[in-house]
Design a protein around this motif. Sequence first.
Motif, PDB file in Angstrom:
ATOM      1  N   ARG A 190       0.818  -1.214   0.000  1.00 50.99           N
ATOM      2  CA  ARG A 190       0.000   0.000   0.000  1.00 50.99           C
ATOM      3  C   ARG A 190       0.849   1.261   0.000  1.00 50.99           C
ATOM      4  O   ARG A 190       0.533   2.276   0.610  1.00 50.99           O
ATOM      5  N   GLY A 191       1.992   1.176  -0.704  1.00 46.85           N
ATOM      6  CA  GLY A 191       2.834   2.343  -0.879  1.00 46.85           C
ATOM      7  C   GLY A 191       3.770   2.641   0.269  1.00 46.85           C
ATOM      8  O   GLY A 191       4.515   3.616   0.213  1.00 46.85           O
ATOM      9  N   ARG A 192       3.756   1.812   1.331  1.00 48.65           N
ATOM     10  CA  ARG A 192       4.613   2.069   2.483  1.00 48.65           C
ATOM     11  C   ARG A 192       5.920   1.278   2.346  1.00 48.65           C
ATOM     12  O   ARG A 192       5.904   0.111   1.989  1.00 48.65           O
ATOM     13  N   THR A 193       7.022   1.934   2.655  1.00 50.24           N
ATOM     14  CA  THR A 193       8.298   1.230   2.688  1.00 50.24           C
ATOM     15  C   THR A 193       8.438   0.550   4.043  1.00 50.24           C
ATOM     16  O   THR A 193       8.307   1.177   5.080  1.00 50.24           O
ATOM     17  N   THR A 194       8.678  -0.759   4.036  1.00 57.40           N
ATOM     18  CA  THR A 194       8.796  -1.480   5.298  1.00 57.40           C
ATOM     19  C   THR A 194      10.047  -2.349   5.264  1.00 57.40           C
ATOM     20  O   THR A 194      10.604  -2.584   4.198  1.00 57.40           O
ATOM     21  N   ASP A 195      10.474  -2.805   6.411  1.00 58.91           N
ATOM     22  CA  ASP A 195      11.657  -3.665   6.474  1.00 58.91           C
ATOM     23  C   ASP A 195      11.211  -5.103   6.194  1.00 58.91           C
ATOM     24  O   ASP A 195      11.076  -5.921   7.093  1.00 58.91           O
ATOM     25  N   MET A 196      10.976  -5.370   4.915  1.00 61.29           N
ATOM     26  CA  MET A 196      10.523  -6.689   4.488  1.00 61.29           C
ATOM     27  C   MET A 196      11.129  -7.006   3.136  1.00 61.29           C
ATOM     28  O   MET A 196      11.135  -6.170   2.229  1.00 61.29           O
ATOM     29  N   VAL A 197      11.685  -8.206   3.006  1.00 59.33           N
ATOM     30  CA  VAL A 197      12.246  -8.646   1.729  1.00 59.33           C
ATOM     31  C   VAL A 197      11.480  -9.870   1.246  1.00 59.33           C
ATOM     32  O   VAL A 197      11.005 -10.683   2.041  1.00 59.33           O
ATOM     33  N   VAL A 198      11.356  -9.952  -0.076  1.00 55.30           N
ATOM     34  CA  VAL A 198      10.677 -11.087  -0.713  1.00 55.30           C
ATOM     35  C   VAL A 198      11.660 -11.736  -1.676  1.00 55.30           C
ATOM     36  O   VAL A 198      12.219 -11.069  -2.559  1.00 55.30           O
ATOM     37  N   GLY A 238      -3.281   5.511  -0.895  1.00 53.74           N
ATOM     38  CA  GLY A 238      -3.566   6.519   0.116  1.00 53.74           C
ATOM     39  C   GLY A 238      -4.752   7.370  -0.306  1.00 53.74           C
ATOM     40  O   GLY A 238      -5.811   6.858  -0.669  1.00 53.74           O
ATOM     41  N   SER A 239      -4.558   8.687  -0.313  1.00 53.35           N
ATOM     42  CA  SER A 239      -5.643   9.606  -0.659  1.00 53.35           C
ATOM     43  C   SER A 239      -5.630  10.025  -2.118  1.00 53.35           C
ATOM     44  O   SER A 239      -6.447  10.849  -2.536  1.00 53.35           O
TER      45      SER A 239
END
Length: 202
Positions: free
Chosen positions: A109-117, A161-162
């Motif tokens: 949803r456009g958020r940068t997170t500490d997650m790798v795929v 988002g908006s």
Amino acid sequence: MSHLSIQHIRARIAAHQPERFPVNEETRQAAVAVVLHVTDEGSEILFIRRAQHDADPWSGHMAFPGGHRDPVDTSLKAAAIRETQEEIGLDLDTATFLGPLSQQRAMPRGRTTDMVVAPFVFEINDVPVFHPNHEVDEIVWGSLDHMLDRSLCDTETRPIGSSSTVFDGYRLSGGHFVWGLTYRALQTFFKVLDPSYMGPDD
């Protein structure tokens, strides 16, 4: 049109040195399976359409089968195999493993997170009867050649988002649109197969 041979695909993946991101105890790790099947019309790639669920940031999206690494998983590859079995009933332990692709940063949803795929490529000789679980609404095959030659390229406007953003992607049969993280993984895959491949941002 000419088809990309499976021998070429195998050789290019075998020679590939995938990019891996550094992780720590806080990093969420996930893995997906890029499943190939060779037909008379060329190689196909397996996609799933994720079930609609409000808590899932990828709800309803086209994706590769896969999911988060669990403590029982000895590796990210093992996570991709287990999740594929759970989601669609496909046993990749009997498939031909071709190799890993470069990891992707997840941005739900456009958020940068500490997650790798981490994507892993497999080849299956026969298409079994699939048994999708509650996480999967549909299984769809897409032509590798037609995605690679850009004949399936399309755009779609999605709310983020908006506001709304126009995204590049691939339009599969039935109108299914492959975009976001799955699309980015395909772009890196296609550059492995053809170093001269030009994506929409090149």
